[in-house]
Design a protein around this motif. Structure first.
Motif, mmCIF file in Angstrom:
data_model
loop_
_atom_site.group_PDB
_atom_site.id
_atom_site.type_symbol
_atom_site.label_atom_id
_atom_site.label_comp_id
_atom_site.label_asym_id
_atom_site.label_seq_id
_atom_site.Cartn_x
_atom_site.Cartn_y
_atom_site.Cartn_z
ATOM 1 N N ASP A 15 6.943 -3.972 0.469
ATOM 2 C CA ASP A 15 5.797 -4.750 0.934
ATOM 3 C C ASP A 15 4.620 -4.709 -0.032
ATOM 4 O O ASP A 15 3.699 -5.509 0.072
ATOM 5 N N LYS A 16 4.623 -3.748 -0.963
ATOM 6 C CA LYS A 16 3.470 -3.569 -1.849
ATOM 7 C C LYS A 16 3.655 -4.137 -3.242
ATOM 8 O O LYS A 16 2.820 -3.900 -4.101
ATOM 9 N N GLY A 17 4.738 -4.825 -3.509
ATOM 10 C CA GLY A 17 4.895 -5.441 -4.820
ATOM 11 C C GLY A 17 6.299 -5.345 -5.359
ATOM 12 O O GLY A 17 7.240 -4.982 -4.663
ATOM 13 N N GLU A 18 6.401 -5.649 -6.625
ATOM 14 C CA GLU A 18 7.675 -5.727 -7.321
ATOM 15 C C GLU A 18 8.164 -4.337 -7.760
ATOM 16 O O GLU A 18 7.365 -3.503 -8.186
ATOM 17 N N LEU A 19 9.450 -4.099 -7.681
ATOM 18 C CA LEU A 19 10.019 -2.804 -8.043
ATOM 19 C C LEU A 19 9.791 -2.474 -9.514
ATOM 20 O O LEU A 19 9.394 -1.351 -9.851
ATOM 21 N N MET A 29 11.131 8.067 2.627
ATOM 22 C CA MET A 29 11.576 6.931 1.849
ATOM 23 C C MET A 29 11.111 5.663 2.560
ATOM 24 O O MET A 29 11.322 5.492 3.739
ATOM 25 N N LYS A 30 10.488 4.792 1.827
ATOM 26 C CA LYS A 30 9.920 3.583 2.394
ATOM 27 C C LYS A 30 10.872 2.393 2.321
ATOM 28 O O LYS A 30 10.570 1.325 2.785
ATOM 29 N N ASN A 31 12.014 2.575 1.683
ATOM 30 C CA ASN A 31 12.987 1.489 1.579
ATOM 31 C C ASN A 31 14.289 1.940 2.230
ATOM 32 O O ASN A 31 14.412 3.078 2.650
ATOM 33 N N ASN A 32 15.226 1.063 2.310
ATOM 34 C CA ASN A 32 16.489 1.389 2.969
ATOM 35 C C ASN A 32 17.646 1.450 1.992
ATOM 36 O O ASN A 32 18.746 1.006 2.301
ATOM 37 N N TYR A 33 17.421 1.986 0.807
ATOM 38 C CA TYR A 33 18.481 2.068 -0.190
ATOM 39 C C TYR A 33 19.463 3.171 0.176
ATOM 40 O O TYR A 33 19.072 4.273 0.542
ATOM 41 N N SER A 34 20.740 2.864 0.036
ATOM 42 C CA SER A 34 21.749 3.912 0.170
ATOM 43 C C SER A 34 21.746 4.716 -1.120
ATOM 44 O O SER A 34 21.147 4.314 -2.120
#
Length: 119
Positions: free
Chosen positions: A60-64, A1-6
């Protein structure tokens, strides 16, 4: 996972972007009809891809929203074969949607019964 979402935050984001699945389907209904894809199968496949898209999102690579939109379109283009839909890639080549048999109706002396036991 590249984000820190719970997990709770991921689920909230998936629910927020769930209408995107419907929009992609509505926009490509003619394609689905030509490919003989069923609405429920495509909806399920795109919903699973939505969860994956949220999990693999790299801020870092753009909008969700743009990432999700691209992922859903990509997944729809890969829903060409009914056997692939919903991960059913291990089915026999002669499988047809109407060939569904209940487990109770398979006799113990049939070849299909042996295959089920082996699986």
């Amino acid at each position: 996972m590249k984000n820190n979402y719970s997990l709770a935050e991921r689920n909230r984001i998936v629910e927020e972007y769930l209408p995107y699945v419907e929009w992609v389907i509505r926009k490509n209904r003619a394609l689905m009809k030509a490919a003989k894809l069923e609405y429920d199968d495509v909806y399920q496949q795109l919903s699973l891809r939505l969860v994956k898209a949220v999990c693999t999102y790299d801020p870092d690579k753009g909008e969700l929203g743009a990432h999700i939109w691209a992922q859903l379109h990509f997944e729809l283009m890969n829903c060409k074969r009914p056997l692939r839909t919903c991960g059913m890639t291990g089915l026999p080549k002669d499988y047809r949607r109407g060939n569904i048999v209940s487990f109770e109706s398979i006799r113990e002396d049939s070849e299909l019964y042996e295959q089920l036991i082996a699986a």
